[in-house]
Design an enzyme around this catalytic site. Structure first.
Site, PDB file in Angstrom:
ATOM      1  N   HIS A 197       0.840  -1.200   0.000  1.00 33.00           N
ATOM      2  CA  HIS A 197       0.000   0.000   0.000  1.00 33.00           C
ATOM      3  C   HIS A 197       0.872   1.245   0.000  1.00 33.00           C
ATOM      4  CE1 HIS A 197       0.848  -0.548   4.263  1.00 33.00           C
ATOM      5  NE2 HIS A 197       0.306   0.614   4.573  1.00 33.00           N
ATOM      6  N   HIS A 201       1.381   3.800   2.079  1.00 36.76           N
ATOM      7  CA  HIS A 201       1.980   4.470   3.236  1.00 36.76           C
ATOM      8  C   HIS A 201       3.512   4.423   3.154  1.00 36.76           C
ATOM      9  CE1 HIS A 201      -1.971   4.015   5.697  1.00 36.76           C
ATOM     10  NE2 HIS A 201      -1.964   5.109   4.967  1.00 36.76           N
ATOM     11  N   ASP A 260       6.068   4.136   5.033  1.00 31.42           N
ATOM     12  CA  ASP A 260       6.937   3.131   5.647  1.00 31.42           C
ATOM     13  C   ASP A 260       6.939   1.814   4.863  1.00 31.42           C
ATOM     14  OD1 ASP A 260       4.235   3.070   6.633  1.00 31.42           O
ATOM     15  OD2 ASP A 260       4.836   1.619   8.147  1.00 31.42           O
ATOM     16  N   HIS A 261       6.157   1.755   3.798  1.00 36.74           N
ATOM     17  CA  HIS A 261       6.123   0.544   2.967  1.00 36.74           C
ATOM     18  C   HIS A 261       6.660   0.770   1.550  1.00 36.74           C
ATOM     19  CE1 HIS A 261       3.715  -2.069   5.729  1.00 36.74           C
ATOM     20  NE2 HIS A 261       3.566  -0.884   6.297  1.00 36.74           N
ATOM     21  N   HIS A 287      -7.276  -1.808   5.548  1.00 32.66           N
ATOM     22  CA  HIS A 287      -6.342  -0.840   6.129  1.00 32.66           C
ATOM     23  C   HIS A 287      -6.663   0.628   5.824  1.00 32.66           C
ATOM     24  CE1 HIS A 287      -2.788   0.333   8.195  1.00 32.66           C
ATOM     25  NE2 HIS A 287      -2.202   0.827   7.134  1.00 32.66           N
ATOM     26  N   ASP A 333      -0.398  -4.052   5.871  1.00 33.60           N
ATOM     27  CA  ASP A 333      -1.011  -3.778   7.168  1.00 33.60           C
ATOM     28  C   ASP A 333      -2.496  -4.124   7.102  1.00 33.60           C
ATOM     29  OD1 ASP A 333       1.493  -2.619   7.600  1.00 33.60           O
ATOM     30  OD2 ASP A 333       0.748  -0.597   7.789  1.00 33.60           O
ATOM     31  N   HIS A 374       6.057  -5.590  12.475  1.00 26.79           N
ATOM     32  CA  HIS A 374       5.424  -4.278  12.259  1.00 26.79           C
ATOM     33  C   HIS A 374       5.099  -3.649  13.614  1.00 26.79           C
ATOM     34  CE1 HIS A 374       2.675  -1.172  10.611  1.00 26.79           C
ATOM     35  NE2 HIS A 374       3.467  -1.261   9.569  1.00 26.79           N
TER      36      HIS A 374
END
Lengths: 307, 307
Positions: free
Chosen positions: B63, B65, B67-68, B143, B213, B271
């Site tokens: 996705h 975000h 941090d990914h 998510h 997530d 995570h």
């Protein structure tokens, strides 16, 4: 004396390596942080060096190459996650505008604070920022893409009061600021006490210049005359001068030559090539030209005015 | 047996912390690498774990975000600097297209290789990739933004020849592939030797699922039935179930519940929330529900089929 220190967060070059991280340095002074360049992973190293992200209000980017700016999305995003509301100012050549704009409008559009982009002309040596105590100048560099370095210089502060003289002449508090600014004092009998008897010289303004990435640029020695600390890239050793020229980078000897001609107090070299086997070789070469040279390293803090 | 191992490159969550890095995991099998998620700094950790960047041909992003996915620009850029010519395939929900497109067209437009973006519908459990030996499926997650996990499963290979039987019946080499595919063998006198006497069962296909997530998603237990290794996010401890729900994340107990219901062989959780004080607490909670649970950590390698 107020802090005026430079923290090296990353001093590698474009090809990533295990030993060094991509470019980023931070000036910490009077409770504020001023960042120059923001390679990938900068936010982690900022935290590791105990530099509070909330103190960072201005980021200066030298050019568009990834090893100098790919840490920006993560840093900007984290500021949002931490609830930042204060503006963040990003100063960079116009060529960075699409990147910063994409970060702002797409990647971090939910951040609850404003990002202000300040475009600058990297071909000009000019004042690009000032506050009450500090000013920043752009330094035109030669790197194939629009690129500039930055010079940070404290403003000349007020003169220091000689408390015993103020007391001796009974000068009221409401006149102190005027005295600090250089005013003389006239006694009731008309005698003028010159300011020099009432004050001492202000603290000499301190300065730091960041020069990366660039091929040899002789004009720098004029702009950087007398700076306290010069970081100058030294991607290659002197024997790779041709390669340095081809890739628009500098050798250690060239960095030291700029430092010597400019008469700076201290030189710090970095932006090491991933091909480099021994950084000490760069140091030796540079010190032959300019003895007061140090090697940049992640975690290094160079404090000006404390030595 | 061929390698089928998962490397944890980062197992932190959105708020950066000193202990963990943002999300990224890599499957290494038959000389190829398949990466899932690519948080900031992934390229450095890939190198640190000795995983050659040249073996990486497919990146799957869960996705949008940061941090990914914020490690993608640096990774893509480095591949170009290293002279890559092979295509790089990026699989992700359509919502990632503007980001990947910007990386390709603006940030790394000088890279001398092609980046192929494969858009997928994160609402569907469906086959999204296959080659001769492996297939990948998307796993719909919950998510807040379009998000999916991934299931990697080896294809069922050929049956194994029993060399001594082949020799005993004098079966010519040109018929071996047929035997591997399940054919019987007829002797000159018309006697049929059933395939089961000539071969043994193929190696059981191995599988790895990546789930991050997501809030608790009961449908996963159906899709993940019997997988060998399940990575399931466990951002919070069981006592923070409400917070997990509010932020569209899972607790350790929920991760373990999915693992138990699906009957997986091993569960790996990670995570981690930056608020978490003790990861052992997550582990204890998960193991109460599903004993064969391990904690993710940077540098951890989980090999399937060697234990």
């Amino acid at each position: 004396m107020e802090e005026f220190s430079v923290h090296i967060l990353g001093c590698g070059s474009a090809n990533p390596m295990q030993k060094h991280r991509p470019a980023s340095q931070v000036l910490s002074t009077r409770g504020k942080l001023f960042m120059v360049d923001c390679g990938e992973g900068t936010q982690t190293r900022l935290a590791r060096q105990g530099l509070g992200i909330g103190r960072l209000g201005h980021i200066f980017l030298s050019h568009e190459h990834g090893d100098h700016c790919f840490g920006l999305p993560g840093l900007v995003n984290t500021m949002g996650l931490l609830g930042r509301t204060a503006q963040l100012h990003i100063h960079a050549p116009q060529s960075l505008e699409p990147f910063v704009s994409f970060v702002t409008s797409h990647l971090c559009h939910e951040a609850g604070y404003e990002i202000v982009f300040h475009s600058l002309d990297p071909r000009e040596y000019t004042l690009i920022y000032e506050d009450r105590r500090l000013e920043a100048w752009s330094l035109p560099l030669r790197h194939g893409v629009p690129c500039c370095g930055y010079l940070f210089r404290e403003k000349l502060g007020a003169r220091h009061i000689r408390r015993e003289m103020i007391d001796a002449f009974g000068i009221p508090v409401c006149h102190i600021n005027g005295i600090k600014e250089g005013a003389d004092w006239t006694l009731p009998d008309g005698t003028v006490i010159p300011n020099k008897r009432l004050t001492t010289d202000p603290t000499p303004p301190r300065s730091w210049a960041y020069v990366s990435d660039t091929s040899f640029e002789p004009r720098l020695s004029e702009w950087l005359e007398g700076v306290d600390l010069l970081f100058h890239e030294a991607t290659f050793s002197a024997q790779d001068e041709l390669r340095a020229k081809q890739t628009c980078h500098s050798t250690s000897t060239q960095a030291a030559t700029i430092a010597k001609r400019a008469g700076v107090r201290k030189l710090c070299i970095g932006h090491y090539s991933s091909r480099l086997k021994d950084e000490q070789e760069l140091l030796r070469e540079a010190q032959e030209v300019f003895p007061n040279t140090v090697l940049a390293d992640e975690g290094l803090r160079l404090s000006i005015g404390e030595d």
